[in-house]
Scaffold this motif. Structure first.
Motif, PDB file in Angstrom:
ATOM      1  N   SER A   1      61.481  47.965 -69.724  1.00 30.29           N
ATOM      2  CA  SER A   1      61.817  47.136 -70.884  1.00 30.29           C
ATOM      3  C   SER A   1      63.255  46.643 -70.806  1.00 30.29           C
ATOM      4  CB  SER A   1      61.582  47.908 -72.187  1.00 30.29           C
ATOM      5  OG  SER A   1      62.397  49.059 -72.250  1.00 30.29           O
TER       6      SER A   1
ATOM      7  N   LYS B   1      63.434  43.812 -68.244  1.00 26.06           N
ATOM      8  CA  LYS B   1      62.765  42.602 -68.741  1.00 26.06           C
ATOM      9  C   LYS B   1      63.615  41.890 -69.784  1.00 26.06           C
ATOM     10  CE  LYS B   1      58.051  44.208 -67.841  1.00 26.06           C
ATOM     11  NZ  LYS B   1      56.795  44.705 -68.443  1.00 26.06           N
ATOM     12  N   VAL B   2      64.314  42.659 -70.619  1.00 28.47           N
ATOM     13  CA  VAL B   2      65.183  42.048 -71.622  1.00 28.47           C
ATOM     14  C   VAL B   2      66.329  41.302 -70.944  1.00 28.47           C
ATOM     15  CG1 VAL B   2      66.851  42.531 -73.449  1.00 28.47           C
ATOM     16  CG2 VAL B   2      64.611  43.623 -73.494  1.00 28.47           C
TER      17      VAL B   2
ATOM     18  N   GLY C   1      64.875  38.525 -68.489  1.00 22.91           N
ATOM     19  CA  GLY C   1      64.197  37.503 -69.277  1.00 22.91           C
ATOM     20  C   GLY C   1      65.180  36.616 -70.025  1.00 22.91           C
TER      21      GLY C   1
ATOM     22  N   ALA D   1      58.443  37.702 -70.850  1.00 19.34           N
ATOM     23  CA  ALA D   1      59.707  37.861 -71.571  1.00 19.34           C
ATOM     24  C   ALA D   1      60.514  36.565 -71.539  1.00 19.34           C
ATOM     25  CB  ALA D   1      60.515  39.007 -70.952  1.00 19.34           C
TER      26      ALA D   1
ATOM     27  N   ILE E   1      59.131  34.014 -74.028  1.00 21.33           N
ATOM     28  CA  ILE E   1      59.517  34.353 -75.396  1.00 21.33           C
ATOM     29  C   ILE E   1      60.968  33.937 -75.647  1.00 21.33           C
ATOM     30  CG2 ILE E   1      59.910  36.264 -77.001  1.00 21.33           C
ATOM     31  CD1 ILE E   1      57.558  37.704 -75.655  1.00 21.33           C
ATOM     32  N   TYR E   2      61.835  34.196 -74.665  1.00 23.93           N
ATOM     33  CA  TYR E   2      63.243  33.804 -74.822  1.00 23.93           C
ATOM     34  C   TYR E   2      63.397  32.283 -74.835  1.00 23.93           C
ATOM     35  CZ  TYR E   2      65.635  38.285 -74.682  1.00 23.93           C
ATOM     36  OH  TYR E   2      66.130  39.525 -74.999  1.00 23.93           O
TER      37      TYR E   2
ATOM     38  N   THR F   1      64.789  38.810 -78.727  1.00 24.67           N
ATOM     39  CA  THR F   1      65.141  40.075 -78.077  1.00 24.67           C
ATOM     40  C   THR F   1      64.365  41.234 -78.680  1.00 24.67           C
ATOM     41  OG1 THR F   1      67.384  39.258 -77.609  1.00 24.67           O
ATOM     42  CG2 THR F   1      67.043  41.647 -77.545  1.00 24.67           C
TER      43      THR F   1
ATOM     44  N   VAL G   1      60.763  41.063 -77.386  1.00 25.53           N
ATOM     45  CA  VAL G   1      60.640  41.481 -75.986  1.00 25.53           C
ATOM     46  C   VAL G   1      60.809  42.995 -75.854  1.00 25.53           C
ATOM     47  CG1 VAL G   1      61.669  41.288 -73.684  1.00 25.53           C
ATOM     48  CG2 VAL G   1      61.381  39.255 -75.095  1.00 25.53           C
TER      49      VAL G   1
ATOM     50  N   SER H   1      57.588  45.054 -74.468  1.00 29.92           N
ATOM     51  CA  SER H   1      57.750  45.637 -73.129  1.00 29.92           C
ATOM     52  C   SER H   1      57.819  47.156 -73.183  1.00 29.92           C
ATOM     53  CB  SER H   1      58.997  45.062 -72.447  1.00 29.92           C
ATOM     54  OG  SER H   1      60.164  45.320 -73.210  1.00 29.92           O
TER      55      SER H   1
END
Length: 300
Positions: free
Chosen positions: A89, A92-93, A96, A180, A183-184, A222, A225, A229
């Motif tokens: 996670s 990915k944050v 992403g 991710a 989404i961002y 954020t 995600v 995740s």
């Protein structure tokens, strides 16, 4: 006098003003939710208290839970689950967000790059696991053969106990970072351009705009995600099983793979109790974390 002449239709309209739809509109969704979530959850709770087969069930109380927590490799599986969830996670944050910023800037072939980045999300997880298992082979894998061209001896990505879990986590990130990023991208493009124009008028450079506008205003993305995740990481099973089956030994076992091994051995009640434990573990982490992150996101 006005109240006496109010029509029944108007009174019904006033009572229903809080909702755009009649209550019975929610019935199909409630039925689907009950059949696909509530009933299986209640059934799992019941069968976790029994010793059951396909044809009979014997109530034994909390014995399955007691035996599950005596499982010798449970602690290792719990630790690995937390490591895997946090690592995947977190990456990915970070990745992403950086890729989201890149793919909302004015770069060449931006649409094509978005499609390429999202493509791994659409590929079967088991297929990805099998492919990377071949690529990460310690002697014939394409990754170590490529490293050998530069005089670097590649490690045993999936055979070294200290690298197996991390290697699977990196593959998980490769597969999931596209979602991710999408989404961002949605979060970043929803930021009003007037903020950036006002910042430029005030003399802000690109870094100032990124730090003071993009980063804080992308906080809802954020939060989304992180939650999605982390849930996926804590519940991960298919990729780990396809690549290592919890090995070498038990070094890459997570709670889900421990549960599956119990099911394979025929301990159905014990594996059901493990599923309940995993559900409680995920809920105990995600629910307070979601509340905390949403409160932080609401702060000015």
């Amino acid at each position: 006098m006005r109240e006496a002449t109010t029509s029944p239709a108007a009174r019904r309209s006033g009572r229903a003003r809080g909702s755009a739809y009649p209550s019975w509109f929610y019935l199909p969704a409630a039925i689907v939710y009950g059949v696909l979530f509530l009933f299986p959850t209640i059934a799992s709770l019941f069968f976790s208290l029994t010793r059951w087969t396909l044809f009979e069930a014997e109530f034994i109380g909390l014995a399955n839970f007691e035996q599950f927590f005596r499982e010798p490799f449970l602690v290792k599986g719990l630790v690995n689950t937390l490591i895997y969830g946090v690592l995947t996670s977190g990456l990915k944050v970070v990745l992403g967000f950086l890729l989201g910023v890149l793919l909302t800037s004015q770069i060449i072939a931006r649409g094509y790059l978005r499609s390429v980045l999202f493509f791994p999300v659409l590929v079967s997880t088991v297929g990805v696991g099998i492919t990377f298992t071949v690529m990460m082979h310690p002697t014939t894998g394409v990754i170590n053969e490529t490293l050998a061209l530069f005089g670097i001896k590649g490690p045993g990505w999936l055979t070294d106990p200290s690298l197996a879990l991390i290697s699977v986590a990196l593959v998980d990130v490769w597969k999931g970072v596209g979602l991710a990023t999408v989404i961002y991208i949605a979060g970043i493009v929803s930021i009003p351009q007037e903020y950036y124009e006002a910042a430029r008028i005030d003399g802000a450079n690109s870094w100032d705009s990124f730090w003071n506008i993009t980063l804080p205003l992308a906080k809802p993305a954020t939060v989304t995600v992180i939650i999605l995740s982390l849930i996926g990481g804590l519940r991960s099973f298919d990729l780990i099983w396809a690549m290592t089956k919890g090995g070498p030994g038990f070094t890459s076992d997570v709670v889900a793979s421990v549960i599956y091994k119990q099911y394979q051995a025929g301990f159905y009640g014990l594996s059901t109790a493990g599923n309940v434990v995993l559900f409680i573990l995920v809920a105990a982490i995600i629910v307070p974390l979601s509340g905390f992150l949403n409160r932080q996101g609401d702060e000015p």
